[in-house]
Motif scaffolding. Structure first.
Motif: not given
Length: 103
Positions: A33-36, A69-73, A85-86, A91-93
């Motif tokens: 959900g966060i990545l979306r 996991r390196g998917w967001v910063f 902001f996140w 890699e997250g995409r």
């Protein structure tokens, strides 16, 4: 019977089904959900909390997992240093796009 309690049990069962499918992409529903949402653009924790209809503690915990996991910063606003902001990493995409068919 309590409608609210039954609804909570039902939504939990649905999330468990999604988690089984998303496990193929090594991600859980809360993380997905966060990545979306971040795939649509940067968001503050407050915005994520509102959009996900979760409490801030849960959102923060999930952000810590996907960040580790390196998917967001996280990045501070240039105009207001109190605001962060996140954002998705490349890699997250890629993880989001790989998990999308399981969703």
């Amino acid at each position: 019977d309590c409608f609210c309690l039954n609804l909570r049990h039902f939504t939990r069962a649905v999330c468990q089904i999604y988690d089984r499918y998303l496990a193929q992409a090594n991600i859980q529903t809360g993380q997905f959900g966060i990545l979306r949402l971040l795939s649509q653009g940067e968001k503050t924790v407050s915005a994520l909390t509102e959009l996900l209809a979760l409490d801030q503690t849960t959102v923060t915990r999930n952000l810590q997992v996907v960040a580790s996991r390196g998917w967001v910063f996280q990045e501070r606003s240039l105009t207001d240093r109190r605001v962060t902001f996140w954002r998705l990493t490349d890699e997250g995409r890629a993880v989001y796009e790989a998990a999308l068919p399981q969703w």
